[in-house]
Design a protein around this motif. Sequence first.
Motif, mmCIF file in Angstrom:
data_model
loop_
_atom_site.group_PDB
_atom_site.id
_atom_site.type_symbol
_atom_site.label_atom_id
_atom_site.label_comp_id
_atom_site.label_asym_id
_atom_site.label_seq_id
_atom_site.Cartn_x
_atom_site.Cartn_y
_atom_site.Cartn_z
ATOM 1 N N MET A 1 0.821 -1.192 0.000
ATOM 2 C CA MET A 1 0.000 0.000 0.000
ATOM 3 C C MET A 1 0.867 1.259 0.000
ATOM 4 O O MET A 1 0.710 2.108 -0.835
ATOM 5 C CB MET A 1 -0.918 -0.006 1.209
ATOM 6 C CG MET A 1 -1.726 1.255 1.339
ATOM 7 S SD MET A 1 -2.690 1.415 2.842
ATOM 8 C CE MET A 1 -3.954 0.234 2.554
ATOM 9 N N PHE A 2 1.815 1.373 0.927
ATOM 10 C CA PHE A 2 2.717 2.522 1.002
ATOM 11 C C PHE A 2 4.112 2.088 0.572
ATOM 12 O O PHE A 2 4.463 0.919 0.673
ATOM 13 C CB PHE A 2 2.774 3.076 2.432
ATOM 14 C CG PHE A 2 1.446 3.558 2.938
ATOM 15 C CD1 PHE A 2 0.883 4.730 2.466
ATOM 16 C CD2 PHE A 2 0.755 2.837 3.890
ATOM 17 C CE1 PHE A 2 -0.341 5.175 2.939
ATOM 18 C CE2 PHE A 2 -0.466 3.266 4.368
ATOM 19 C CZ PHE A 2 -1.020 4.440 3.889
ATOM 20 N N LYS A 3 4.907 3.075 0.151
ATOM 21 C CA LYS A 3 6.294 2.772 -0.214
ATOM 22 C C LYS A 3 7.185 3.897 0.305
ATOM 23 O O LYS A 3 6.710 5.006 0.587
ATOM 24 C CB LYS A 3 6.437 2.600 -1.719
ATOM 25 C CG LYS A 3 6.097 3.819 -2.537
ATOM 26 C CD LYS A 3 6.157 3.504 -4.011
ATOM 27 C CE LYS A 3 5.889 4.701 -4.879
ATOM 28 N NZ LYS A 3 4.683 5.447 -4.625
ATOM 29 N N CYS A 4 8.473 3.608 0.419
ATOM 30 C CA CYS A 4 9.429 4.610 0.890
ATOM 31 C C CYS A 4 9.332 5.866 0.033
ATOM 32 O O CYS A 4 9.239 5.777 -1.191
ATOM 33 C CB CYS A 4 10.850 4.064 0.856
ATOM 34 S SG CYS A 4 11.169 2.841 2.119
ATOM 35 N N GLY A 5 9.334 7.010 0.700
ATOM 36 C CA GLY A 5 9.237 8.284 0.001
ATOM 37 C C GLY A 5 7.838 8.852 -0.062
ATOM 38 O O GLY A 5 7.667 10.044 -0.318
ATOM 39 N N ASP A 6 6.817 8.016 0.155
ATOM 40 C CA ASP A 6 5.436 8.525 0.173
ATOM 41 C C ASP A 6 5.286 9.534 1.299
ATOM 42 O O ASP A 6 5.934 9.427 2.346
ATOM 43 C CB ASP A 6 4.423 7.401 0.408
ATOM 44 C CG ASP A 6 4.149 6.569 -0.830
ATOM 45 O OD1 ASP A 6 4.539 6.985 -1.934
ATOM 46 O OD2 ASP A 6 3.539 5.497 -0.677
ATOM 47 N N ARG A 7 4.426 10.503 1.092
ATOM 48 C CA ARG A 7 4.070 11.460 2.149
ATOM 49 C C ARG A 7 2.726 11.011 2.710
ATOM 50 O O ARG A 7 1.771 10.828 1.953
ATOM 51 C CB ARG A 7 3.987 12.861 1.591
ATOM 52 C CG ARG A 7 5.345 13.299 1.084
ATOM 53 C CD ARG A 7 5.449 14.779 1.053
ATOM 54 N NE ARG A 7 6.753 15.130 0.560
ATOM 55 C CZ ARG A 7 7.635 15.780 1.289
ATOM 56 N NH1 ARG A 7 7.352 16.139 2.509
ATOM 57 N NH2 ARG A 7 8.808 16.082 0.784
ATOM 58 N N SER A 18 7.264 11.509 6.058
ATOM 59 C CA SER A 18 7.826 10.751 4.933
ATOM 60 C C SER A 18 7.989 9.299 5.360
ATOM 61 O O SER A 18 8.532 9.024 6.433
ATOM 62 C CB SER A 18 9.193 11.299 4.538
ATOM 63 O OG SER A 18 9.061 12.590 4.022
ATOM 64 N N VAL A 19 7.539 8.388 4.508
ATOM 65 C CA VAL A 19 7.697 6.962 4.790
ATOM 66 C C VAL A 19 9.161 6.585 4.587
ATOM 67 O O VAL A 19 9.748 6.868 3.548
ATOM 68 C CB VAL A 19 6.787 6.110 3.873
ATOM 69 C CG1 VAL A 19 7.056 4.633 4.055
ATOM 70 C CG2 VAL A 19 5.325 6.429 4.125
#
Length: 68
Positions: A1-7, A18-19
């Motif tokens: 669902m989420f990934k590194c860099g997502d806000r 930031s993720v």
Amino acid sequence: MFKCGDRVRLSEGGQVMSVTGVGPDSTGRPTVWCAWFNDQNVHNTSSAMCTSLRLSTKAQPIPSSGSN
């Protein structure tokens, strides 16, 4: 669902974060690790269950380093 860099932000609101990581926690629950700067430009980190976060469309200003 989420990934590194997502806000993201908490579903209830709060700071834009930031993720920095995604994966299971020590109990196997899907978890998102985040980082953000508070109003005093202090760096914070925390983790949250995926279900308590939502993607944010609001841009977060980058804190000034005070070297202007």
